[in-house]
Design an enzyme around this catalytic site. Structure first.
Site, PDB file in Angstrom:
ATOM      1  N   GLN A   1      -7.754 -18.155  -0.853  1.00 46.11           N
ATOM      2  CA  GLN A   1      -7.559 -19.206  -1.002  1.00 46.11           C
ATOM      3  C   GLN A   1      -7.498 -19.517  -2.854  1.00 46.11           C
ATOM      4  O   GLN A   1      -6.719 -20.141  -3.481  1.00 46.11           O
ATOM      5  CB  GLN A   1      -8.345 -20.524  -0.601  1.00 46.11           C
ATOM      6  CG  GLN A   1      -9.836 -20.137  -0.792  1.00 46.11           C
ATOM      7  CD  GLN A   1     -10.499 -19.482   0.202  1.00 46.11           C
ATOM      8  OE1 GLN A   1      -9.946 -18.610   0.696  1.00 46.11           O
ATOM      9  NE2 GLN A   1     -11.875 -19.527   0.431  1.00 46.11           N
TER      10      GLN A   1
ATOM     11  N   SER B   1       0.753  -1.159   0.061  1.00 40.24           N
ATOM     12  CA  SER B   1       0.224  -0.148   0.080  1.00 40.24           C
ATOM     13  C   SER B   1       0.779   1.392   0.005  1.00 40.24           C
ATOM     14  O   SER B   1       0.371   2.325  -0.003  1.00 40.24           O
ATOM     15  CB  SER B   1      -0.992  -0.163   1.101  1.00 40.24           C
ATOM     16  OG  SER B   1      -2.127  -0.770   0.989  1.00 40.24           O
TER      17      SER B   1
ATOM     18  N   TYR C   1     -10.391   2.351   5.884  1.00 42.26           N
ATOM     19  CA  TYR C   1      -9.649   2.157   4.633  1.00 42.26           C
ATOM     20  C   TYR C   1     -10.238   0.896   3.728  1.00 42.26           C
ATOM     21  O   TYR C   1     -10.827   0.155   3.757  1.00 42.26           O
ATOM     22  CB  TYR C   1      -8.452   1.532   5.295  1.00 42.26           C
ATOM     23  CG  TYR C   1      -7.080   1.257   4.636  1.00 42.26           C
ATOM     24  CD1 TYR C   1      -6.105   2.068   4.616  1.00 42.26           C
ATOM     25  CD2 TYR C   1      -6.824   0.061   3.800  1.00 42.26           C
ATOM     26  CE1 TYR C   1      -4.742   2.165   3.714  1.00 42.26           C
ATOM     27  CE2 TYR C   1      -5.890   0.051   2.864  1.00 42.26           C
ATOM     28  CZ  TYR C   1      -4.728   1.129   3.203  1.00 42.26           C
ATOM     29  OH  TYR C   1      -3.647   1.058   2.157  1.00 42.26           O
ATOM     30  N   SER C   2     -10.268   1.352   2.338  1.00 44.51           N
ATOM     31  CA  SER C   2     -10.600   0.879   1.168  1.00 44.51           C
ATOM     32  C   SER C   2      -9.629   0.755   0.032  1.00 44.51           C
ATOM     33  O   SER C   2      -9.531   1.858  -0.666  1.00 44.51           O
ATOM     34  CB  SER C   2     -11.989   1.396   0.757  1.00 44.51           C
ATOM     35  OG  SER C   2     -12.271   0.815  -0.377  1.00 44.51           O
TER      36      SER C   2
ATOM     37  N   GLY D   1       2.747  -0.772   4.145  1.00 36.79           N
ATOM     38  CA  GLY D   1       2.276  -1.620   3.066  1.00 36.79           C
ATOM     39  C   GLY D   1       2.843  -2.969   3.231  1.00 36.79           C
ATOM     40  O   GLY D   1       3.711  -3.420   3.709  1.00 36.79           O
TER      41      GLY D   1
END
Length: 395
Positions: free
Chosen positions: A173, A108, A207-208, A349
């Site tokens: 997964q 990030s 946060y998005s 990040g």
């Protein structure tokens, strides 16, 4: 990827265990611990430097022993020069030490680069921060209560749009069964938008990464070029960041780099996940860089070398996140208090296999800490990485 590492850990643990059982991922043994000498010391160490380095070495040893990381580095930079300290190994099989010029996936931290380009476009009057997203991406943000006509570009960059986070709706997964698969940005956005917003635009903070996928799409729509090309043209090349990349679909990390590992549990063996198609993170977290390059970028950003004064002020206009550590978020840049007084600016990040924490002061000091495991099995790793940044900046 970043703030959701704790939320995703359980799902990733299961996914990695499944991947190892199916033979799609490779488990590695635990590394031997070792410290390596400092790299590229800028000048003779003063007594203050020696004490600071001793404190940092202690944190690095903790990161690569009790915290369970294979290897770690801290890159520091100020007006006098640069220093890198490293600990542990880059490869648990060969036991090769971590190099000071290593490249890591920075997750990030990518958001700060994306926000910088968006603010440059705002300075050129090609983007209006308080314009609705709909102006640039007509019809894209729709459904399940999401509406691009009601949220602004600024809100995307500041995580106040309420747009649902793709990281809450990915299935690790599925990613780890085929880590080299391409992920289309529009598909990722649509996956997120199949869920209701977390709040009405402007009425909260959460946060998005979806907001930054949309920001990357806006940059492409406005410039006619992929957001990665704009980062290269506007940031990487002007600053001479020779160890920084926007990889797109490339699964390999160019240049010297440690292997990236996932630890499914506190006492589980490491799993090598160095090779992954970073399009799954896109403009929310796909970039690769080194500690030295991240520091150079933050220094140029805070000195006004990348943004006009008005846009830099917009970037540094923060709002509280509700975190008890006092963190506040601007536009792709966050501030945290320093124990020695004042604030530092930066971002953190993580991307499968790698974690980065970086910070800088307006007085010209920068520090970046990198570890080659994510998730690491415990919460202590992130806390110690932040402690190393604070220690380096509070000289």
């Amino acid at each position: 990827m970043s703030e959701h590492r704790h939320t995703l850990r359980g799902a990733i643990t299961v996914a990695v265990a499944v991947g190892v059982a199916m033979g799609t991922l490779t488990a590695g043994g635990l590394p031997q611990r070792q410290d390596t000498a400092p790299v590229a010391a800028a000048e003779s160490a003063t007594p203050a430097d020696t004490a600071e380095h001793a404190r940092l070495r202690a944190i690095l040893r903790r990161l690569t022993t009790v915290d369970g990381g294979p290897g770690a580095l801290v890159a520091m930079r100020d007006r006098r020069g640069s220093t890198v300290l490293t600990s542990g190994v880059a490869d648990v099989k060969s036991h090769a030490p971590v190099r000071g010029d290593s490249r890591f996936r920075i997750g990030s931290m990518t958001k700060t680069f994306v926000a910088t380009v968006m603010l440059q476009l705002a300075g050129e009057r090609r983007v209006v921060l308080d314009a609705p997203v709909e102006r640039y991406l007509p019809g894209v943000v729709r459904g399940h209560g999401n509406d691009g006509r009601l949220m602004t570009v600024r809100q995307l960059l500041q995580h106040t749009s309420g747009v649902p986070d793709i990281l809450d709706h990915l299935k690790p997964q599925d990613i780890l069964k085929n880590p080299l698969a391409h992920h289309d940005t529009r598909d990722l956005v649509n996956t997120a938008l199949a869920h209701p917003p977390t709040f009405k635009p402007g009425k909260g903070w959460r946060y998005s990464s979806t907001g930054y996928l949309l920001a990357g799409m806006i940059i492409e729509r406005v410039t006619g070029r992929p957001y990665g090309d704009e980062i290269r043209r506007r940031v990487i090349e002007p600053l001479g960041l020779r160890e920084t990349y926007v990889p797109g679909d490339a699964s390999a990390i160019p240049g010297p780099h440690p292997r990236g590992y996932v630890r499914p549990g506190a006492n589980a063996p490491l799993v090598d996940l160095t090779a992954i198609n970073p399009s799954v993170a896109g403009a929310g977290g796909e970039m690769i860089s080194s500690g030295a390059d991240v520091n150079r970028f933050l220094d140029a950003l805070l000195r006004g070398g990348l943004l006009r004064p008005a846009q830099l002020r917009e970037m540094m206009r923060t709002r509280p996140t509700g975190n008890p550590d006092g963190r506040a978020y601007g536009l792709g840049l966050e501030s945290r208090p320093l124990p020695c007084g004042g604030l530092y600016w930066g971002h953190s990040g993580d991307m499968f296999g790698y974690e980065t924490v970086s910070g800088a002061t307006v007085r010209g000091r920068q520090a970046t800490v990198m570890v080659n495991v994510d998730p690491g099995g415990t919460d202590a790793q992130s806390d110690d990485m932040k402690a190393a940044v604070r220690t380096a900046l509070c000289k």
